[in-house]
Design an enzyme around this catalytic site. Sequence first.
Site, PDB file in Angstrom:
ATOM      1  N   ASP A  10      27.539  34.839  26.512  1.00 44.04           N
ATOM      2  CA  ASP A  10      28.753  35.078  27.295  1.00 44.04           C
ATOM      3  C   ASP A  10      29.668  36.058  26.562  1.00 44.04           C
ATOM      4  OD1 ASP A  10      30.982  34.948  28.908  1.00 44.04           O
ATOM      5  OD2 ASP A  10      31.162  32.769  28.865  1.00 44.04           O
ATOM      6  N   SER A  51      34.851  28.755  33.729  1.00 37.34           N
ATOM      7  CA  SER A  51      35.694  29.901  33.405  1.00 37.34           C
ATOM      8  C   SER A  51      37.171  29.503  33.522  1.00 37.34           C
ATOM      9  CB  SER A  51      35.351  31.073  34.328  1.00 37.34           C
ATOM     10  OG  SER A  51      35.955  32.260  33.867  1.00 37.34           O
ATOM     11  N   HIS A  90      27.956  34.426  31.175  1.00 34.52           N
ATOM     12  CA  HIS A  90      29.096  33.666  31.683  1.00 34.52           C
ATOM     13  C   HIS A  90      28.732  32.790  32.888  1.00 34.52           C
ATOM     14  CE1 HIS A  90      33.297  32.738  31.838  1.00 34.52           C
ATOM     15  NE2 HIS A  90      33.457  33.217  33.053  1.00 34.52           N
TER      16      HIS A  90
END
Length: 770
Positions: A713, A622, A745
Amino acid sequence: MGSSETLSEKDMPLGLDVATFEEYSSQSKLLLEYNKMPTVNKAWVFKSDNDNTSKAMFLVSQTNLLANKSRKSILSTHISNSVDQTVKFQWSPFPIEITGVSTVVPSPSGLKLLVVRNGNGESLTKLEIWNQCQVEKEINVPQSTHGSIYTDAWFEGISWNKKETQIAYVAEEPPLRKPSFTDSGFSKKGSNKKDSNSWKGQGDWEEEWGETYFEKGLPILFVLDILSGKIRAVEEISRTLSVGQVVWAPHSPNGSTTYLVFVGWPSENGFQETPRKLGINYCYNRPCSLYAIPNPFQNECKNGDILTLTELTSHGLSSAFFPIFSPDGKHLVFLSAKSAVDSGAHDATCSLHRIEWPSDGVPKEELTIHDVVPVVMCPNEESFPGLYCSGFIPNPWISDGSAIVVSSVWRSRDAILSINIFSGEVSQVSPVSDYSWGLLSLDGDNIIAVSSCTIDPPKVNYGHCTAKLGQSSRWTWVEVSNPLLTCSDRIKSFLSDCNINILKIPVTGPFDGLSNGAKNPYEAIFTSCKESASHPTILVLHGGPHGVFTSSYYKSCAFLSSLGFNILMVNYRGSVGFGEEALQSLLGNIGSQDVNDVLAALDYIIEKGLIDANKVAVVGGSHGGFLTTHLIGQAPDRFVAAVALNPVCNLSLMVGTTDIPDWVYFESCGKEGNNYFSESPSVEYLSLFYQKSPISHLPKVKTPVLFLLGAQDLRVPISNGLQYVRALRERGGEVKVIVFPEDDHGIDRPQSFFEGFLNIGVWFKKHFNK
């Protein structure tokens, strides 16, 4: 086919070659050992007639790779306390696996247990009420009443009333009717799913709460009356309000109406207050309030008037969540993330507040809100850095009701705190060391907790309260022998050769425009092998950016340590746990301040002679992937290899596809991003977003990169990573990509996690051995 010599290239699994085949096999066996280790998720303690004994129930999970899910079980124990402060746990011989169970919630007395079994597809949700030996009641909930019960960590709210006759909870609203069609056209009567001569259309699209909430129905409040088996929805709440975290208010003195207190999130939180549900998972910056509403089984006054919804926290407080009542029912305590809402940061320093509940039991809008723990802006070194608490255990109160016990981040550690709700005094309950501590449950004024560090798997601990109430409370700790948290001798041997140090990294400037908090040192957790300078080092970067790495045990990092890598986890400025000024300093400065902090931490341990500067790799997910891809572009000669998991690579692409477009504005523009919100950003801002993105540095990248991407995601859609991958390949870069079709995610489904980290280990070994 026991060795690579007997396997031809064409018979190799996709992505493997002769050079990595044996490494893949040996690392998979080691990772399996880490995967077998169980995790304690929750614990409940029930008092017995004897003051010195109690019973406890632990909810334990273990990875089931073949089923691709977690295996849950319950393990019980008897706890015996002696006057000399020794404690004995008598464990049941075996855990009891609970299959098909979404969650369990004991009643306040511990004499009853709610078991929730959420349905899948067309199957029904089931609620079971157990006593100590059998099922007392079983309720099959038709889909016309509601869908699955929310058991996540956010909207979840399951609460027994004091008499243990009713249960309030949050569930998905029943499926909305959609248009039906036949070979004759539109059907006015609707259709049956089993009718082969008709089909259902899609109808209007409705906003959802983003990542992990795809196809989840609107959270609605319900109450179950156990004796009758009836379920009623609380119908006075508008569909523009999503409901969660419900608790029962104390009974009024006259015994008439009882109330439910819950958190409500308005759906009009898009740009310019448009009706959009921005992603809520991990996002504490979504406005929310506390509300009170009568029990739907009693929602009528004696004169026939219907009682209505009351907002409790509307006066200048943009955030209020996780409400709990004191044992005497006189005080309502709750958390607030007002700093996150007001600044736009997805997470920030929390505050704690108290409301004195009306003596007549009737909630009012003008109730005074008392500040208990304010936001800490710039903490002194080693002092309380502020409250970073993600919720409360079911009963966090010490026996006289004056204080609660909570888990909170304290710089680079998890700590257990005691907070007096009247004086606001905050005391650190857990020992001060490099270990992190997590609260499980209270046993009277004693505490059951887990402790761990990066090289020592979790252990169960028992804390005796040695100073009685009214004095400065103190606890002494003993480790509890238990069958819960075990690891193999091989893992113990690997980790025993490692060390952990929490390093303070000085900020070297420039200091112009920096707040005092942003000038304070930040920290890095260094897990080192013996003779660390002779071993390769992996730089591990957290996401957020307002996340944090604590010194807790992570099986992923322990696995990498076992492969002979040093691990450096950097809590750059902007991480939670270090005060609000340091956190806010990152807004508007991503791609520069955070990148420089990471490189400065790396330089710091190199200058100390702790690692070899020529043997460094980097991994992050991320925003950690954002930093990873920035680093290999801004410092292209410093990293041997890199891994990026669902990385943010191009903000100008992400702003139009993510469930949190506001994140792009705030992190790129600072607090002023609120003034520039638009679903159609101008060329000027698209250019700014591109300039702050890793893709702007892509032509300089030389480092081989492994990408792990989740196709589902919604936070950082797969297009972000794939665009970077294709652009890097276009320039002749070395890239390997693994896409997990069903993952979002987190890429945390058991099989995906296993394959992902196995490939990370093999990737790093391959490139360090070149």
